[in-house]
Motif scaffolding. Sequence first.
Motif, PDB file in Angstrom:
ATOM      1  N   GLY A 136       0.788  -1.223   0.000  1.00  0.00           N
ATOM      2  CA  GLY A 136       0.000   0.000   0.000  1.00  0.00           C
ATOM      3  C   GLY A 136       0.820   1.273   0.000  1.00  0.00           C
ATOM      4  O   GLY A 136       0.285   2.364   0.083  1.00  0.00           O
ATOM      5  N   ARG A 137       2.088   1.148  -0.071  1.00  0.00           N
ATOM      6  CA  ARG A 137       2.988   2.309  -0.121  1.00  0.00           C
ATOM      7  C   ARG A 137       3.831   2.219  -1.383  1.00  0.00           C
ATOM      8  O   ARG A 137       3.901   1.190  -2.028  1.00  0.00           O
ATOM      9  CB  ARG A 137       3.918   2.328   1.092  1.00  0.00           C
ATOM     10  CG  ARG A 137       3.209   2.225   2.414  1.00  0.00           C
ATOM     11  CD  ARG A 137       3.275   3.541   3.135  1.00  0.00           C
ATOM     12  NE  ARG A 137       2.860   3.456   4.511  1.00  0.00           N
ATOM     13  CZ  ARG A 137       1.627   3.769   4.906  1.00  0.00           C
ATOM     14  NH1 ARG A 137       0.721   4.111   4.034  1.00  0.00           N
ATOM     15  NH2 ARG A 137       1.310   3.725   6.182  1.00  0.00           N
TER      16      ARG A 137
ATOM     17  N   VAL B 146       6.575   6.075   0.609  1.00  0.00           N
ATOM     18  CA  VAL B 146       5.696   7.202   0.312  1.00  0.00           C
ATOM     19  C   VAL B 146       4.249   6.730   0.377  1.00  0.00           C
ATOM     20  O   VAL B 146       3.900   5.697  -0.193  1.00  0.00           O
ATOM     21  CB  VAL B 146       6.013   7.786  -1.085  1.00  0.00           C
ATOM     22  CG1 VAL B 146       5.099   8.953  -1.403  1.00  0.00           C
ATOM     23  CG2 VAL B 146       7.470   8.205  -1.171  1.00  0.00           C
ATOM     24  N   ASP B 147       3.395   7.489   1.071  1.00  0.00           N
ATOM     25  CA  ASP B 147       1.962   7.218   1.108  1.00  0.00           C
ATOM     26  C   ASP B 147       1.342   7.838  -0.143  1.00  0.00           C
ATOM     27  O   ASP B 147       1.344   9.057  -0.301  1.00  0.00           O
ATOM     28  CB  ASP B 147       1.350   7.836   2.363  1.00  0.00           C
ATOM     29  CG  ASP B 147      -0.137   7.574   2.483  1.00  0.00           C
ATOM     30  OD1 ASP B 147      -0.698   6.839   1.647  1.00  0.00           O
ATOM     31  OD2 ASP B 147      -0.739   8.108   3.429  1.00  0.00           O
ATOM     32  N   PRO B 148       0.804   7.012  -1.059  1.00  0.00           N
ATOM     33  CA  PRO B 148       0.278   7.570  -2.308  1.00  0.00           C
ATOM     34  C   PRO B 148      -0.960   8.441  -2.112  1.00  0.00           C
ATOM     35  O   PRO B 148      -1.202   9.338  -2.907  1.00  0.00           O
ATOM     36  CB  PRO B 148      -0.048   6.339  -3.157  1.00  0.00           C
ATOM     37  CG  PRO B 148      -0.066   5.190  -2.238  1.00  0.00           C
ATOM     38  CD  PRO B 148       0.725   5.556  -1.037  1.00  0.00           C
ATOM     39  N   ALA B 149      -1.725   8.220  -1.058  1.00  0.00           N
ATOM     40  CA  ALA B 149      -2.921   9.023  -0.830  1.00  0.00           C
ATOM     41  C   ALA B 149      -2.570  10.450  -0.429  1.00  0.00           C
ATOM     42  O   ALA B 149      -3.217  11.402  -0.855  1.00  0.00           O
ATOM     43  CB  ALA B 149      -3.788   8.381   0.247  1.00  0.00           C
TER      44      ALA B 149
ATOM     45  N   VAL C 278       6.355  11.414   2.350  1.00  0.00           N
ATOM     46  CA  VAL C 278       7.235  10.358   2.853  1.00  0.00           C
ATOM     47  C   VAL C 278       6.779  10.011   4.265  1.00  0.00           C
ATOM     48  O   VAL C 278       6.674  10.874   5.136  1.00  0.00           O
ATOM     49  CB  VAL C 278       8.709  10.817   2.849  1.00  0.00           C
ATOM     50  CG1 VAL C 278       9.600   9.762   3.463  1.00  0.00           C
ATOM     51  CG2 VAL C 278       9.162  11.145   1.440  1.00  0.00           C
ATOM     52  N   VAL C 279       6.482   8.709   4.486  1.00  0.00           N
ATOM     53  CA  VAL C 279       6.019   8.269   5.806  1.00  0.00           C
ATOM     54  C   VAL C 279       7.051   7.392   6.513  1.00  0.00           C
ATOM     55  O   VAL C 279       6.884   7.082   7.692  1.00  0.00           O
ATOM     56  CB  VAL C 279       4.674   7.518   5.702  1.00  0.00           C
ATOM     57  CG1 VAL C 279       3.569   8.459   5.252  1.00  0.00           C
ATOM     58  CG2 VAL C 279       4.769   6.326   4.799  1.00  0.00           C
TER      59      VAL C 279
END
Length: 113
Positions: free
Chosen positions: A81-82, A98-101, A105-106
Motif C-alpha cells: 500500500g505504499r 511514500v503514502d500515495p494518498a 514520505v512516511v
Amino acid sequence: MPAASGGAVASAVSWGAGSGEVVRALTWIVVVMGVLIVAGTVTLVALLVQRSGGRGESPLALQHLGQPAGTRILSVGGAEGRIAVLVARPDGERVLLVDPARGRVVGELRASE
C-alpha cells in the motif's frame, strides 16, 4: 349543443384595472426564476466535475520528496500500500516509503553504518 349537455355557462376572466402591472411583475418573476435555475444547474455541473477529479493530476504530482540537492531516484516499486523509492543521496542510499494518498514520505530505510 347536444340536448343533454346541461346549461353551459361561458365566462370571461377580467384582471381589472392594473392588469398590465400584474403581467409585468409575473414576467419579471419568471425571468428571474429561469436565470436562477440555469445558474444553479451550471454550478451543480461544475461541482460534480471538480469533485470527480476533472483535473487529472495525482497527489504525487503536486508533492516533492523533500530530499537534499544531489539526490537521484534509482528505482521505484510498490510495498504494502505504499510506494518504495530507492534514492541515492550524497550521504548514501536510502529507501523512502511514500503514502500515495497523501503524497508524503512516511518512512525511511537505510543500511546500518
